[in-house]
Design a protein around this motif. Structure first.
Motif, short mmCIF file in Angstrom:
data_model
loop_
_atom_site.label_atom_id
_atom_site.label_comp_id
_atom_site.label_asym_id
_atom_site.label_seq_id
_atom_site.Cartn_x
_atom_site.Cartn_y
_atom_site.Cartn_z
N GLU A 118 53.29 53.32 46.67
CA GLU A 118 52.69 53.93 46.13
C GLU A 118 51.96 52.02 46.12
OE1 GLU A 118 50.50 55.47 42.50
OE2 GLU A 118 52.03 56.47 43.28
N LEU A 119 53.19 51.17 44.92
CA LEU A 119 53.62 49.71 44.89
C LEU A 119 52.95 48.37 45.79
CD1 LEU A 119 56.34 49.91 42.16
CD2 LEU A 119 53.95 49.47 41.34
N ALA A 120 52.79 49.46 47.27
CA ALA A 120 52.92 48.91 48.02
C ALA A 120 51.63 48.29 48.53
CB ALA A 120 54.00 49.03 49.37
N LEU A 122 49.06 49.43 46.64
CA LEU A 122 48.46 48.51 45.17
C LEU A 122 48.76 47.44 45.40
CD1 LEU A 122 47.58 50.16 42.62
CD2 LEU A 122 49.99 49.35 41.00
N LEU A 123 50.24 47.18 45.92
CA LEU A 123 49.97 45.02 45.86
C LEU A 123 48.78 44.53 47.38
CD1 LEU A 123 53.31 43.73 46.12
CD2 LEU A 123 51.51 43.31 44.84
N TRP A 126 45.51 44.23 46.26
CA TRP A 126 44.35 43.72 45.39
C TRP A 126 44.89 41.64 46.31
CZ3 TRP A 126 47.79 45.08 40.61
CH2 TRP A 126 47.63 46.21 39.96
N GLN A 127 44.79 42.05 47.67
CA GLN A 127 44.87 40.32 48.17
C GLN A 127 43.99 39.40 48.05
OE1 GLN A 127 47.57 39.12 48.57
NE2 GLN A 127 49.40 41.12 49.00
N CYS A 129 41.62 39.29 45.02
CA CYS A 129 41.96 39.30 43.76
C CYS A 129 41.63 37.90 43.79
CB CYS A 129 42.41 39.90 42.20
SG CYS A 129 42.28 38.93 41.10
N GLY A 131 41.06 35.50 40.49
CA GLY A 131 41.83 34.69 39.20
C GLY A 131 40.64 34.48 38.08
N SER A 132 39.45 35.49 38.11
CA SER A 132 38.42 34.85 37.30
C SER A 132 38.21 36.08 36.43
CB SER A 132 36.93 35.31 37.89
OG SER A 132 36.74 35.79 39.21
N LYS A 133 37.07 35.96 35.89
CA LYS A 133 37.19 37.75 35.17
C LYS A 133 38.28 38.75 36.02
CE LYS A 133 36.26 36.44 31.25
NZ LYS A 133 36.06 36.73 29.57
N LEU A 134 37.78 39.69 35.00
CA LEU A 134 38.55 41.03 35.54
C LEU A 134 36.92 41.89 35.22
CD1 LEU A 134 40.93 43.18 36.69
CD2 LEU A 134 41.41 43.96 34.22
N ARG A 136 35.69 45.41 34.74
CA ARG A 136 36.38 46.93 34.56
C ARG A 136 35.29 48.21 34.45
NH1 ARG A 136 38.65 45.46 27.92
NH2 ARG A 136 37.97 43.83 27.85
N GLY B 87 39.78 40.27 28.90
CA GLY B 87 39.20 40.63 29.74
C GLY B 87 39.20 39.24 30.85
N CYS B 89 41.83 38.02 34.62
CA CYS B 89 41.76 38.60 35.16
C CYS B 89 43.96 38.33 35.19
CB CYS B 89 41.61 38.19 36.62
SG CYS B 89 42.74 38.51 38.15
N LYS B 95 51.48 41.93 40.08
CA LYS B 95 51.61 41.22 40.84
C LYS B 95 53.23 41.22 40.99
CE LYS B 95 48.12 40.24 44.25
NZ LYS B 95 47.44 39.22 44.54
N MET B 102 59.78 46.58 42.37
CA MET B 102 60.19 47.00 44.06
C MET B 102 61.11 47.07 44.49
SD MET B 102 56.17 46.71 46.11
CE MET B 102 56.63 47.32 47.43
#
Lengths: 136, 136
Positions: A118-120, A122-123, A126-127, A129, A131-134, A136, B87, B89, B95, B102
């Motif tokens: 599951e973690l893998a 998840l990771l 996310w490749q 993303c 780095g700005s605002k999240l 939600r 807010g 990221c 990660k 992991m």
DNA sequence: AAGAACCCTCCACTGGGTAGAAGCTTCACC
DNA sequence: GGTGAAGCTTCTACCCAGTGGAGGGTTCTT
């Protein structure tokens, strides 16, 4: 008087807790805790109240260490060691407890493997993303 | 007044803790504990002091549940959720923490597998024990 | 207005140790 | 035989991640 063995022919050298800690690699406090919990019964006490251990205690500590590393609980260990101390063969008790432990280890390994997957997942999801605002 | 949502057009229905427990499957006590630890911040309180949660809280609880199942600690979760709440990221933080997790899962699986082998060896070496006195 | 269901805070407990305090014992060396 | 250091004693309190219960207040339905 009769300090540290070598004066008498007695084969039990009466180790004190620090020496036992050194030999087993366990913290002194932990050994004392095992005594408090009834896992370990020092063969004697010095005139000053110091716990005195013998080779049998070391053997018990080896068992405790090995089974604790396999997550056998303190009460379970107390049970096992008590039977052992009574001189009765406790293969049955040990076998049951070990079989149960193996079962739970299998379960746990399965859980951990699932988590890892599951973690893998998840990771890898996310490749991208940046780095700005999240969001939600 | 304005009881349980449907009277206002507000999209946040103000769930009470019992309903949140029902939806997430977590015990009420645990949710309260997460609030106490700062993981979860109920959006409001009722006049009588009841915690009132919203959908965002449910999302946070989903994260908490998932990461707790992977043995992420409460302080670590607090850190993660705080960043998230700000807010920003926090993919990087997540990660790192997931990669570390992991790694530790891999280690743990290796340990468990070794234990299992050792236990199996132990079990098979005992097939001949008859049930009488134990030779120490 | 009553009663059920729900919620609140506070305190204590779990397991497997770990840390520290205050004081006593033992040992090696001078 | 005296002294200092190390080692030992008991006791209390703390860690994590909750869980259980007491005692009392709130909300909702009837």
């Amino acid at each position: 008087m009769a300090r540290q063995g070598s004066l008498s022919a007695n084969p039990a050298p009466s180790l004190r807790i620090g020496e036992v800690a050194r030999r087993t690699g366990l913290p002194v406090k932990t050994i004392r805790y095992y005594c408090d919990e009834g896992l370990l019964q020092p063969k004697d006490r010095s005139a000053g109240g110091y716990r005195l251990f013998d080779e049998e205690n070391l053997a018990e500590l080896a068992i405790i260490r090995a089974l604790r590393a396999m997550d056998v609980s303190i009460p379970e260990l107390a049970r096992i060691l008590e039977v052992r101390r009574a001189g009765v063969c406790n293969c049955g008790v040990l076998k049951d407890s070990i079989a149960a432990k193996m079962e739970s280890i299998n379960l746990r390994i399965g859980e951990l493997a699932a988590m890892k997957d599951e973690l893998a997942r998840l990771l890898s999801s996310w490749q991208d993303c940046g780095g700005s605002k999240l969001q939600r």
